[in-house]
Design an enzyme around this catalytic site. Sequence first.
Site, PDB file in Angstrom:
ATOM      1  N   ASP A  60     -28.069 -25.717 -34.654  1.00  0.00           N
ATOM      2  CA  ASP A  60     -29.406 -25.924 -34.117  1.00  0.00           C
ATOM      3  C   ASP A  60     -29.354 -26.615 -32.756  1.00  0.00           C
ATOM      4  OD1 ASP A  60     -32.145 -25.833 -34.126  1.00  0.00           O
ATOM      5  OD2 ASP A  60     -32.415 -27.577 -35.418  1.00  0.00           O
ATOM      6  N   TYR A 124     -18.883 -29.606 -41.688  1.00  0.00           N
ATOM      7  CA  TYR A 124     -19.730 -30.384 -40.783  1.00  0.00           C
ATOM      8  C   TYR A 124     -19.485 -31.872 -41.019  1.00  0.00           C
ATOM      9  CZ  TYR A 124     -22.645 -26.341 -39.528  1.00  0.00           C
ATOM     10  OH  TYR A 124     -23.108 -25.130 -39.053  1.00  0.00           O
TER      11      TYR A 124
END
Length: 302
Positions: A60, A124
């Site tokens: 994002d 992540y």
Amino acid sequence: MRAGARYLILFQYIGTKYSGAAKVPLHQLGKKGIQDHIEDAIKKLKPLNPVFSTISSRTDSGVHAFSNSAHFDLQRKNDNPPFTEDVLVDALNYHLQAEQIRITQAYRVPDDFHARYRAQSRTYVYRIALGVKNQNLLPVTEHNLCWHLRNTELDVGAMREAAALLVGLHDFSSFRAVSSDLAFKNPVKILDVARIQPGCSFVQTHFYRDIPFLELTFKSRSFLYKQVRRMTGALVAVGQGRISVPRVKEILEAKDSLAFPQGLAAPARGLFLTRVVYKETDLQVSSQASEEQLISTGPSED
């Protein structure tokens, strides 16, 4: 005529000034995506074929990466052999030098290789700085690279208890963004790792400031849109005593994105995509292609 070559590239970036990893639609003005800049760099190599890349992970806006990946095809002019991997990395970085994007590695891969669907796992890491009253108190090396909290301590034991509830096979619909345009994506995922541990920082070594860091690590084959930021926000809320461990279980079991408390998602700036893993066998081209690649000469971009 010599056939083109398909490449997998690994790349890293600071995502602060970009709209995200994915390409921005032509009708939208404003910031470009990471993919836009990479494709612009590929076009400057003057391939015969139209330039189109496929990224493995659509991070994002404001999210960073130590290692994202993408594949693309490239056919050179004048029947020239394919670029060697090292030459391709150098050439792309030459054209990306004005951006906070760097290609770290390239592989010549089979023609049916797909960067997104062949990925075996994605990892992540979310970075949190503790005891920081406002962003201006962060050293310049950490600006926009972590989530700063006023709390000097979090209940890490409770956070780990809540994180354990998320590990395994679950329907993660509650942790998907409400406005997601990928609502059709299967919400059932296997979360392999949800780990919370003290983090290290460049700041602590070079700026002589006692800023404790936490790192939240998540590993899965794939994630839903904003899933990691929502899981992080929920775990931090547990650590702050704002929600309970059983409440996290209730949110998960609701299987409804509207069940996730408003304003609880962690901001983008602390999130890093750190690794995308592929099988070695998926990266291997035929011996004939390998020999062809070895005879590529020089960094010519024609």
